[in-house]
Design a protein around this motif. Structure first.
Motif, PDB file in Angstrom:
ATOM      1  N   PHE A  40     -15.251  54.103  64.557  1.00 57.44           N
ATOM      2  CA  PHE A  40     -15.791  55.140  65.438  1.00 57.44           C
ATOM      3  C   PHE A  40     -16.247  54.531  66.765  1.00 57.44           C
ATOM      4  CE2 PHE A  40     -19.363  57.603  67.093  1.00 57.44           C
ATOM      5  CZ  PHE A  40     -18.851  58.887  67.117  1.00 57.44           C
ATOM      6  N   HIS A  41     -17.051  53.482  66.685  1.00 58.95           N
ATOM      7  CA  HIS A  41     -17.573  52.859  67.907  1.00 58.95           C
ATOM      8  C   HIS A  41     -16.487  52.176  68.732  1.00 58.95           C
ATOM      9  CE1 HIS A  41     -21.697  53.919  67.199  1.00 58.95           C
ATOM     10  NE2 HIS A  41     -21.622  53.445  65.975  1.00 58.95           N
ATOM     11  N   ALA A  42     -15.471  51.676  68.067  1.00 63.22           N
ATOM     12  CA  ALA A  42     -14.383  51.001  68.782  1.00 63.22           C
ATOM     13  C   ALA A  42     -13.529  51.988  69.573  1.00 63.22           C
ATOM     14  CB  ALA A  42     -13.506  50.235  67.791  1.00 63.22           C
ATOM     15  N   TYR A  43     -13.361  53.197  69.052  1.00 64.37           N
ATOM     16  CA  TYR A  43     -12.442  54.145  69.689  1.00 64.37           C
ATOM     17  C   TYR A  43     -13.120  55.313  70.409  1.00 64.37           C
ATOM     18  CZ  TYR A  43      -8.323  52.035  67.572  1.00 64.37           C
ATOM     19  OH  TYR A  43      -7.312  51.187  67.235  1.00 64.37           O
ATOM     20  N   TYR A  44     -14.376  55.537  70.148  1.00 65.74           N
ATOM     21  CA  TYR A  44     -15.067  56.724  70.670  1.00 65.74           C
ATOM     22  C   TYR A  44     -14.873  56.899  72.177  1.00 65.74           C
ATOM     23  CZ  TYR A  44     -18.735  60.119  71.632  1.00 65.74           C
ATOM     24  OH  TYR A  44     -19.415  61.241  72.041  1.00 65.74           O
TER      25      TYR A  44
END
Length: 193
Positions: A28-32
């Motif tokens: 989630f944090h990598a692509y958000y």
């Protein structure tokens, strides 16, 4: 627009597939931000962008068991984003079209009221014609005296859906009549100033 590939992406996807929430958080944090930037290009609406991004990640989580089978996660993610964004844009266009038709009809009603034809049945019929098809059908059947369970059976809808459509139809009609009356009153106030 391909997204950058994570070095440990395959491992993360395997971990997410078995329900690892921490791995999902990493993904989630990598692509958000990347997804948000992509979606924002089309929506130009921060709130809608956030909603779409969350829908995409919700879908990933719901379908997590199939993640290890995905050979190209970047393409999968891109297609998810594209589809959710297009659905949103289509929905917005349809809502804008309905809203424009609604405003045009309110203006027509106001002109009719100015001309002295204030038949409440005409106003009601104009409002009913603007309802979405399901709401219109439910409203018309209820108006004909058909009970909710019978409407549910005829339309293959749950009783809750029938009640919801009836409620939405009545709210729209009330709002339509109020807007028409307010517009007519506004025209009369302008005329007599």
């Amino acid at each position: 627009m391909p997204f950058h590939k994570l070095d440990n992406e395959a491992i993360l996807l395997d971990r997410i597939a078995i329900g690892d929430e921490r791995a999902f958080g990493e993904l989630f944090h990598a692509y958000y931000n990347h997804i948000g930037e992509f979606v924002q290009l089309f929506t130009h609406d921060l709130e809608a962008t956030e909603e779409i991004v969350l829908e995409v990640f919700t879908k990933i989580w719901i379908n997590r068991e199939s993640l290890p089978l995905i050979e190209n996660f970047d393409a999968y993610l891109f297609i998810l984003c594209r589809n959710h964004t297009l659905n949103h844009v289509r929905k917005q266009a349809a809502e804008q079209k309905r809203h424009t038709a609604y405003l045009r009809e309110v203006d027509n009603v106001a002109e009719t009221l100015e001309e002295g034809s204030s038949d409440p049945y005409d106003l009601l019929e104009q409002a009913v014609q603007l309802l979405p098809p399901q709401q219109q059908k439910v409203f018309t059947l209820r108006r004909q005296g058909v009970k909710t369970p019978e409407i549910s059976r005829r339309m293959s809808l749950s009783i809750e859906s029938v009640k919801k459509y009836q409620h939405l139809a009545l709210k729209f009609i009330r709002d339509f009549v109020k807007a028409a009356a307010a517009t007519s009153l506004f025209y009369w106030m302008v005329l007599f100033q």
